[in-house]
Design a protein around this motif. Structure first.
Motif, PDB file in Angstrom:
ATOM      1  N   LEU B  67       0.586  -1.358   0.026  1.00 58.64           N
ATOM      2  CA  LEU B  67       0.050   0.023  -0.038  1.00 58.64           C
ATOM      3  C   LEU B  67       1.115   1.136  -0.110  1.00 58.64           C
ATOM      4  CD1 LEU B  67      -2.752  -1.105   2.654  1.00 58.64           C
ATOM      5  CD2 LEU B  67      -2.605  -1.629   0.117  1.00 58.64           C
ATOM      6  N   ALA B  68       0.730   2.147  -0.923  1.00 60.93           N
ATOM      7  CA  ALA B  68       1.480   3.167  -1.189  1.00 60.93           C
ATOM      8  C   ALA B  68       0.994   4.597  -1.168  1.00 60.93           C
ATOM      9  CB  ALA B  68       2.451   3.139  -2.585  1.00 60.93           C
ATOM     10  N   GLY B  69       1.729   5.531  -0.276  1.00 64.96           N
ATOM     11  CA  GLY B  69       1.051   6.752  -0.302  1.00 64.96           C
ATOM     12  C   GLY B  69       2.032   7.882  -0.376  1.00 64.96           C
ATOM     13  N   HIS B  70       1.820   9.138  -0.900  1.00 61.93           N
ATOM     14  CA  HIS B  70       2.895  10.047  -0.684  1.00 61.93           C
ATOM     15  C   HIS B  70       2.498  10.954   0.433  1.00 61.93           C
ATOM     16  CE1 HIS B  70       0.266  13.117  -2.803  1.00 61.93           C
ATOM     17  NE2 HIS B  70      -0.212  12.354  -3.412  1.00 61.93           N
ATOM     18  N   LEU B  71       3.579  11.449   0.998  1.00 62.82           N
ATOM     19  CA  LEU B  71       3.575  12.260   1.970  1.00 62.82           C
ATOM     20  C   LEU B  71       3.187  13.764   1.802  1.00 62.82           C
ATOM     21  CD1 LEU B  71       6.685  10.945   3.893  1.00 62.82           C
ATOM     22  CD2 LEU B  71       4.279  10.300   4.986  1.00 62.82           C
ATOM     23  N   ASP B  72       3.717  14.129   0.613  1.00 62.38           N
ATOM     24  CA  ASP B  72       3.518  15.509   0.329  1.00 62.38           C
ATOM     25  C   ASP B  72       2.220  15.956  -0.053  1.00 62.38           C
ATOM     26  OD1 ASP B  72       4.070  14.060  -1.869  1.00 62.38           O
ATOM     27  OD2 ASP B  72       4.659  15.721  -3.089  1.00 62.38           O
ATOM     28  N   THR B  73       1.836  17.261   0.161  1.00 65.99           N
ATOM     29  CA  THR B  73       0.840  18.062  -0.334  1.00 65.99           C
ATOM     30  C   THR B  73       1.255  19.199  -1.535  1.00 65.99           C
ATOM     31  OG1 THR B  73       0.720  19.832   1.111  1.00 65.99           O
ATOM     32  CG2 THR B  73      -0.392  17.666   1.754  1.00 65.99           C
ATOM     33  N   VAL B  74       0.315  19.606  -2.158  1.00 63.96           N
ATOM     34  CA  VAL B  74       0.597  21.146  -2.771  1.00 63.96           C
ATOM     35  C   VAL B  74       0.403  21.943  -1.793  1.00 63.96           C
ATOM     36  CG1 VAL B  74      -0.454  20.232  -5.002  1.00 63.96           C
ATOM     37  CG2 VAL B  74      -1.892  20.973  -3.284  1.00 63.96           C
ATOM     38  N   PRO B  75       0.887  23.419  -2.113  1.00 64.81           N
ATOM     39  CA  PRO B  75       1.066  24.447  -1.111  1.00 64.81           C
ATOM     40  C   PRO B  75      -0.579  24.801  -0.819  1.00 64.81           C
ATOM     41  CG  PRO B  75       1.962  25.028  -3.300  1.00 64.81           C
ATOM     42  CD  PRO B  75       1.429  23.635  -3.539  1.00 64.81           C
ATOM     43  N   ALA B  76      -0.339  25.282   0.727  1.00 64.62           N
ATOM     44  CA  ALA B  76      -1.723  25.580   1.197  1.00 64.62           C
ATOM     45  C   ALA B  76      -2.588  26.579   0.696  1.00 64.62           C
ATOM     46  CB  ALA B  76      -1.108  25.935   2.893  1.00 64.62           C
ATOM     47  N   MET B  97      -3.095  13.265   0.211  1.00 60.64           N
ATOM     48  CA  MET B  97      -3.829  11.922   0.295  1.00 60.64           C
ATOM     49  C   MET B  97      -3.787  11.490   1.778  1.00 60.64           C
ATOM     50  SD  MET B  97      -1.425   9.475  -2.113  1.00 60.64           S
ATOM     51  CE  MET B  97      -1.895   8.024  -1.214  1.00 60.64           C
ATOM     52  N   LYS B  98      -4.070  12.433   2.573  1.00 62.07           N
ATOM     53  CA  LYS B  98      -3.839  12.156   4.062  1.00 62.07           C
ATOM     54  C   LYS B  98      -4.749  11.386   4.296  1.00 62.07           C
ATOM     55  CE  LYS B  98      -0.273  15.576   4.874  1.00 62.07           C
ATOM     56  NZ  LYS B  98       0.379  16.819   5.751  1.00 62.07           N
ATOM     57  N   GLY B  99      -5.930  11.259   3.934  1.00 65.55           N
ATOM     58  CA  GLY B  99      -6.993  10.116   4.287  1.00 65.55           C
ATOM     59  C   GLY B  99      -6.460   8.837   4.283  1.00 65.55           C
ATOM     60  N   SER B 100      -6.108   8.598   2.931  1.00 70.08           N
ATOM     61  CA  SER B 100      -5.302   7.279   2.504  1.00 70.08           C
ATOM     62  C   SER B 100      -4.024   7.269   3.539  1.00 70.08           C
ATOM     63  CB  SER B 100      -4.804   7.455   1.075  1.00 70.08           C
ATOM     64  OG  SER B 100      -5.742   7.414   0.187  1.00 70.08           O
ATOM     65  N   LEU B 101      -3.194   7.814   3.839  1.00 66.76           N
ATOM     66  CA  LEU B 101      -2.243   7.844   4.844  1.00 66.76           C
ATOM     67  C   LEU B 101      -2.625   7.398   6.237  1.00 66.76           C
ATOM     68  CD1 LEU B 101       0.459  10.688   4.260  1.00 66.76           C
ATOM     69  CD2 LEU B 101       0.302   8.738   3.137  1.00 66.76           C
ATOM     70  N   ALA B 102      -3.917   7.771   6.529  1.00 62.05           N
ATOM     71  CA  ALA B 102      -4.472   7.404   7.933  1.00 62.05           C
ATOM     72  C   ALA B 102      -4.832   6.043   7.587  1.00 62.05           C
ATOM     73  CB  ALA B 102      -5.526   8.424   7.935  1.00 62.05           C
ATOM     74  N   VAL B 103      -5.544   5.485   6.684  1.00 62.83           N
ATOM     75  CA  VAL B 103      -6.179   4.269   6.280  1.00 62.83           C
ATOM     76  C   VAL B 103      -4.883   3.268   6.477  1.00 62.83           C
ATOM     77  CG1 VAL B 103      -7.118   2.758   4.601  1.00 62.83           C
ATOM     78  CG2 VAL B 103      -8.022   4.816   4.844  1.00 62.83           C
ATOM     79  N   MET B 104      -3.620   3.459   5.772  1.00 59.41           N
ATOM     80  CA  MET B 104      -2.558   2.894   5.737  1.00 59.41           C
ATOM     81  C   MET B 104      -2.042   2.679   7.122  1.00 59.41           C
ATOM     82  SD  MET B 104      -0.573   4.563   2.592  1.00 59.41           S
ATOM     83  CE  MET B 104       1.095   3.848   2.716  1.00 59.41           C
ATOM     84  N   LEU B 105      -2.093   3.661   7.996  1.00 61.95           N
ATOM     85  CA  LEU B 105      -1.461   3.557   9.397  1.00 61.95           C
ATOM     86  C   LEU B 105      -2.210   2.656  10.223  1.00 61.95           C
ATOM     87  CD1 LEU B 105      -0.079   7.073  10.512  1.00 61.95           C
ATOM     88  CD2 LEU B 105       1.068   4.941  10.526  1.00 61.95           C
ATOM     89  N   GLU B 127       6.027  13.684  -4.605  1.00 61.87           N
ATOM     90  CA  GLU B 127       5.158  13.206  -5.528  1.00 61.87           C
ATOM     91  C   GLU B 127       4.268  14.166  -6.433  1.00 61.87           C
ATOM     92  OE1 GLU B 127       1.588  11.523  -7.667  1.00 61.87           O
ATOM     93  OE2 GLU B 127       1.386  13.048  -6.002  1.00 61.87           O
ATOM     94  N   GLU B 128       4.263  15.234  -5.729  1.00 59.67           N
ATOM     95  CA  GLU B 128       3.428  16.214  -6.484  1.00 59.67           C
ATOM     96  C   GLU B 128       4.546  17.264  -7.154  1.00 59.67           C
ATOM     97  OE1 GLU B 128       0.139  16.683  -6.509  1.00 59.67           O
ATOM     98  OE2 GLU B 128      -0.515  15.897  -4.775  1.00 59.67           O
ATOM     99  N   LEU B 129       5.658  16.937  -7.172  1.00 54.88           N
ATOM    100  CA  LEU B 129       6.604  17.465  -8.156  1.00 54.88           C
ATOM    101  C   LEU B 129       6.783  16.921  -9.396  1.00 54.88           C
ATOM    102  CD1 LEU B 129       9.465  18.295  -5.584  1.00 54.88           C
ATOM    103  CD2 LEU B 129       7.439  19.706  -6.191  1.00 54.88           C
ATOM    104  N   PRO B 130       7.430  17.290 -10.702  1.00 55.99           N
ATOM    105  CA  PRO B 130       7.632  16.246 -11.721  1.00 55.99           C
ATOM    106  C   PRO B 130       8.328  15.211 -11.379  1.00 55.99           C
ATOM    107  CG  PRO B 130       8.326  18.562 -12.263  1.00 55.99           C
ATOM    108  CD  PRO B 130       8.071  18.569 -10.518  1.00 55.99           C
ATOM    109  N   VAL B 131       8.081  13.983 -12.198  1.00 55.05           N
ATOM    110  CA  VAL B 131       8.351  12.803 -11.837  1.00 55.05           C
ATOM    111  C   VAL B 131       9.713  12.558 -11.547  1.00 55.05           C
ATOM    112  CG1 VAL B 131       8.365  11.957 -14.244  1.00 55.05           C
ATOM    113  CG2 VAL B 131       8.151  10.408 -12.191  1.00 55.05           C
TER     114      VAL B 131
END
Lengths: 354, 354
Positions: B67-76, B97-105, B127-131
């Motif tokens: 199960l994979a999740g990225h920690l980063d967000t776009v700017p507030a 995807m903090k809801g998904s991170l919560a599901v993973m945890l 993940e929100e930056l160029p690949v």
């Protein structure tokens, strides 16, 4: 030993070049011009707003011809101060139009005019800026004597030809609106840059149109000179903006010109007219112009650009362009004016005015 | 009284939102995640570069699902910190995807997996930056255990559906060159903005093309997302630049995609490929995906975008997208995730993995 006209004109042009006078910074040069007139015992006065007037400034018994020159230059490009080399004076403004200012000053100091015509001298600033910011139109508004003249000779660089008439010049902002969205699903959006592409392609397809007016050929042209749009690589943009520059011939009323431009642009996007500098009529048939042409065996050409003769025309004064500089030199780093050309225009005007 | 899964997931999502983690600033959140795993007695480790791994990380007797999740967000955008209101958790990253991170945890802390499959947990940044700047591809490069997994579930927002495959994504710079000149005599010049208009109009005329791949419908699209050109109102510009974004379907090799784009663009201007993120195959027919679909009676859709499943695919791992957030909420000021959706994905994965 008295200096020859050639020596005087070259030295004067160099002195004028060496007084910096980029637009909005004409004060020192206006002071120099007024000082030179006064030192030579020539009537001259500060006309406000860094404008200087000299010579005959009211219509008397003879026809009154105004010789007009702008004091300002475009910004320097490593071409200041000037120098004399190879039969030319080099430096910022040499062609556009400190050589012409030298011709005007030396004619005034030599007491030219008073034969066939009287000569008045009009020096003004901010010509290299948009017309709404220039100093000439307000000057003509507050100097009724000038408006009584018979002819204005705007001494812009024409390489010694008469360039008659001038184009009208519309600047406009063209705004294309769409709807933003994600570039992975662009069919849910409406790409404003794509709308701009269609509009620009449509306008670019308009070929130049030749117009004859009073016997001279003018070309009606339209260009998109700037475009900008978009906020990110992966976002379909909702707005794009272009700048449209439209040149229309003498004889076409400004309202018609604007209506034509709107007809081409508005099917694609909103058009806002930012400015419209009017055209000027061709006055090549004016008796004073005809006598000047004959005196110098001059070529008479259309001015395929806008010049301040439109501002004289708007105040009811017939006006032409005639100056010693080569228009191809104007605004270039290598700007220069041939000393022989200075002498040619000086002797032509001195001889003609008497 | 023990908290319900609903209460735990909502509280965890809010805590995760309240640890800021804009791209390149994921360190505090990585520390939070590692601390939460360790506090719950779950195997976890710092995998470097602010990546955190937990759960089972090597293939054993059972199939291994990451199960994979990225920690980063776009700017507030004024949406931080978060809050719980109206059955949803609101705030920056709630859906992505903090809801998904919560599901993973919460799955890790509950000891999910070990029945039908083992579960491993992969947290990564940028993940929100160029690949080319993301942390996942290097992580997969240095962790051979992960590359031995049977399936990766990238928990991007899909509103609880399975979104399989993903588009390839080309970013390119399109340069139009002409020859500068005066806009009163544009026929002596060659207007680069006019060239851009023709190119953009040509590319914009390309309709989206539907492709079916492994039973799913993907749409090939191309957009000009930015354009800029011109230096002044009265100068015909010699250069204009556009940005092209091209999305191509799974099954089309990257070289073919680039050749298609060059074929459309190069008749009008130079094309420089800035980046090409590859597509990912559809693995909806994989036995583990089929069993997950059956367990949840899930919809299976095409992912009409690019996601990190392409990075798993490039390392040989079958991967799908599945997460509780609504994709329409991602990157918006009003971002939120329904608590019921968190519970639904949590219970689906817990029940399926055993």
């Amino acid at each position: 030993m008295v200096a020859t006209p050639s020596e005087r004109l070259a030295a004067r042009t160099l002195e004028l070049i060496d007084v910096p006078s980029e637009s909005r910074d004409e004060r020192a040069l206006a002071g120099y011009v007024l000082g030179a007139l006064e030192a030579g015992g020539v009537a001259g006065r500060d006309a406000g707003d860094t404008c200087v007037l000299g010579g005959v400034l009211e219509r008397g018994e003879r026809p009154l011809v105004l010789l007009a020159g702008h004091l300002d230059t475009v910004p320097a490009q490593g071409n200041h101060p000037g120098r004399i080399e190879g039969g030319a004076v080099h430096g910022l403004g040499a062609a556009d139009m400190k050589g012409s200012l030298a011709v005007m000053l030396e004619l005034a100091l030599a007491g030219a005019g008073g034969g066939a015509v009287d000569l008045g001298y009009v020096f003004f600033g901010r010509e290299e800026l948009p017309v709404a910011e220039g100093a000439l139109t307000p000057l003509l508004g507050r100097e009724p004597g000038l408006r009584g003249a018979d002819l204005a000779v705007m001494m812009e660089p024409t390489a010694g030809a008469i360039q008659a008439g001038c184009l009208g010049n519309v600047n406009a902002t063209w705004t294309f609106r769409g709807r933003g969205g994600h570039s992975a699903r662009p069919w849910l959006a409406d790409n404003a840059v794509h709308r701009a592409g269609a509009g620009i392609a449509s306008l670019a397809a308009r070929e130049p149109v030749a117009h004859r007016f009073e016997g001279l050929a003018f070309t009606e042209v339209v260009s998109v000179t700037r475009v900008v749009g978009g906020i990110a690589q992966n976002v379909v943009p909702d707005v794009a903006t272009a700048h449209v520059n439209y040149r229309y011939p003498p004889g076409m009323p400004a309202a018609d010109a604007q209506a034509r431009l709107r007809g081409w642009c508005e099917p694609h996007g909103e058009l806002h007219i930012d400015s419209d500098a009017p055209s000027a009529p061709v006055v090549a048939g004016h008796p004073l112009v005809r006598s000047l042409v004959e005196a110098g065996d001059l070529a008479v050409e259309a001015k395929q650009a806008w010049t301040p003769i439109a501002e004289f025309a708007a105040h009811g004064l017939p006006a032409i362009n005639l100056g010693p500089g080569d228009p191809a030199m104007a605004h270039t780093r290598e700007e220069r004016v041939e000393i022989a050309a200075l002498v040619g225009v000086y002797e032509l005007l001195a001889g003609w005015a008497g």
